[in-house]
Design an enzyme around this catalytic site. Structure first.
Site, short mmCIF file in Angstrom:
data_model
loop_
_atom_site.label_atom_id
_atom_site.label_comp_id
_atom_site.label_asym_id
_atom_site.label_seq_id
_atom_site.Cartn_x
_atom_site.Cartn_y
_atom_site.Cartn_z
N THR A 195 17.60 -23.44 12.06
CA THR A 195 17.68 -24.12 13.36
C THR A 195 17.88 -23.08 14.46
O THR A 195 18.89 -22.39 14.48
CB THR A 195 18.86 -25.13 13.36
N GLU B 44 22.91 -33.42 8.43
CA GLU B 44 22.18 -32.91 9.59
C GLU B 44 20.76 -33.41 9.52
O GLU B 44 20.15 -33.38 8.44
CB GLU B 44 22.12 -31.38 9.54
N HIS C 92 26.76 -22.01 12.98
CA HIS C 92 25.49 -21.29 12.86
C HIS C 92 25.72 -19.78 12.85
O HIS C 92 26.28 -19.22 13.78
CB HIS C 92 24.47 -21.63 13.94
N HIS D 42 21.29 -30.54 5.25
CA HIS D 42 20.26 -30.75 6.26
C HIS D 42 18.98 -31.19 5.56
O HIS D 42 18.35 -30.39 4.87
CB HIS D 42 20.04 -29.43 7.04
N ARG E 44 15.54 -31.61 5.83
CA ARG E 44 14.45 -31.22 6.73
C ARG E 44 13.18 -32.00 6.43
O ARG E 44 12.99 -32.45 5.30
CB ARG E 44 14.16 -29.72 6.57
N HIS F 206 21.49 -23.88 0.99
CA HIS F 206 20.84 -22.74 0.35
C HIS F 206 21.03 -22.69 -1.17
O HIS F 206 20.37 -21.90 -1.84
CB HIS F 206 21.25 -21.44 1.05
N GLU G 108 28.54 -30.07 18.39
CA GLU G 108 28.66 -28.82 17.63
C GLU G 108 28.04 -27.72 18.48
O GLU G 108 26.84 -27.77 18.81
CB GLU G 108 27.96 -28.92 16.28
N ARG H 192 12.64 -28.36 2.45
CA ARG H 192 12.61 -27.00 1.87
C ARG H 192 13.88 -26.63 1.10
O ARG H 192 13.87 -25.76 0.29
CB ARG H 192 12.33 -25.96 2.95
N ASN I 38 28.03 -25.81 4.25
CA ASN I 38 26.64 -26.24 4.15
C ASN I 38 26.06 -25.70 2.83
O ASN I 38 26.06 -24.49 2.60
CB ASN I 38 25.90 -25.66 5.37
N1 PXP Z 1 25.37 -26.05 11.95
C1 PXP Z 1 24.10 -26.48 12.16
C2 PXP Z 1 23.89 -27.59 13.12
C3 PXP Z 1 23.01 -25.92 11.45
O1 PXP Z 1 21.76 -26.37 11.67
C4 PXP Z 1 23.28 -24.92 10.49
C5 PXP Z 1 22.13 -24.37 9.69
O2 PXP Z 1 21.59 -25.34 8.88
C6 PXP Z 1 24.60 -24.52 10.30
C7 PXP Z 1 25.62 -25.07 11.06
C8 PXP Z 1 24.96 -23.49 9.29
O3 PXP Z 1 24.42 -22.27 9.66
P1 PXP Z 1 24.50 -21.03 8.68
O4 PXP Z 1 23.78 -21.39 7.44
O5 PXP Z 1 23.87 -19.94 9.46
O6 PXP Z 1 25.98 -20.79 8.44
#
Ligand code: PXP
Length: 239
Positions: A101, A70, A192, A43, A45, A10, A151, A49, A7
């Site tokens: 999330t 996402e 997550h 993602h 949003r 960030h 997931e 952001r 992901n």
């Molecule tokens: N999976 C989902 C569905 C999420 O919403 C997120 C956070 O955006 C992640 C995985 C990744 O989480 P993390 O950034 O804490 O590794």
């Protein structure tokens, strides 16, 4: 081998903190793929952001990237997904003020809307996944709604591991739900709050096909570089 979804949200968070164009999530997606990420999660949003609409367009347009979009389960987002055609969509709950999330989808409350959105995505041949807390009723409902994947939310487990608290009850839930989902024909993913430790703990669950990891990878890359972080994860994920 468990697939590694990275992901890159960030990278967008960091870019947005200056309101300029660097660092670029699109470049992050390309570099992560080059070094072994099996897919790229973004993602979009409601408050944009981290990832914005242009990022989605650029990342999805590059067909060398496998993109997992996402998004909140609403028709405005559905329109964006159908226009950009990512390989996968993962439907997640979204609250504007949350930092990240916080929990899985409330499927029973949103059943009708979710069913419609999944139908439209399935028709467009976009693989669908529902981000859920690990409970059997959530899995049963996901199957009824014809989602391709679930997931499982690993945030609680990851939090316990980080605080060095007992995580066995949570692990058992994830293990049993993975087996149940697999038995029903759903592809199982997990994500997550994950890091190297959580990946090692969850790896023995053979029904899990994919991990989605973001914040830890982006943070760790600052110290060691994304290439070596991915190499270390891939070593852990080898079955
Ligand atoms: N999976 C989902 C569905 C999420 O919403 C997120 C956070 O955006 C992640 C995985 C990744 O989480 P993390 O950034 O804490 O590794």
């Amino acid at each position: 081998m468990i697939k590694l979804g990275i992901n890159v949200d960030h990278v967008g968070t960091l870019r947005n903190s200056r309101g300029e164009s660097h660092p670029d999530p699109y470049l992050a997606a390309k570099v992560a793929t080059k070094y072994g990420a099996n897919s790229i999660t973004i993602h979009l949003r409601e408050d944009r952001r981290h990832i914005n609409d242009l990022d989605v367009r650029r990342i999805c347009k590059n067909k060398k990237l496998t993109v997992n979009l996402e998004m909140a389960a609403n028709f405005k987002m559905l329109k964006i997904a159908l226009f950009n055609k990512p390989s996968y969509v993962c439907l997640v709950p979204e609250r504007r003020k949350e930092i990240t999330t916080e929990g899985g989808l409330n499927i029973s409350k949103n059943k009708f809307k979710l069913k419609k959105i999944i139908q439209r995505l399935n028709k467009a041949k976009i693989r669908t996944s529902l981000f859920i807390d690990p409970t059997k009723s959530n899995i049963k409902l996901s199957k009824e709604l014809h989602s391709n994947c679930v997931e499982l939310h690993t945030g609680r487990l990851a939090g316990l591991v980080k605080k060095k608290k007992s995580f066995n009850v949570e692990l058992k839930k994830i293990r049993e739900c993975s087996k149940y989902a697999y038995k029903l024909g759903l592809e199982v993913h997990a994500g997550h709050g994950m890091d190297y430790k959580t990946a090692k703990i969850l790896k023995p669950i053979k029904e899990i096909k994919e991990f989605n990891i973001g914040h830890f990878i982006v943070g760790e890359s600052f110290f060691y570089g994304i290439k070596s972080v991915i190499i270390r994860f891939k070593k852990i994920l080898k079955k």
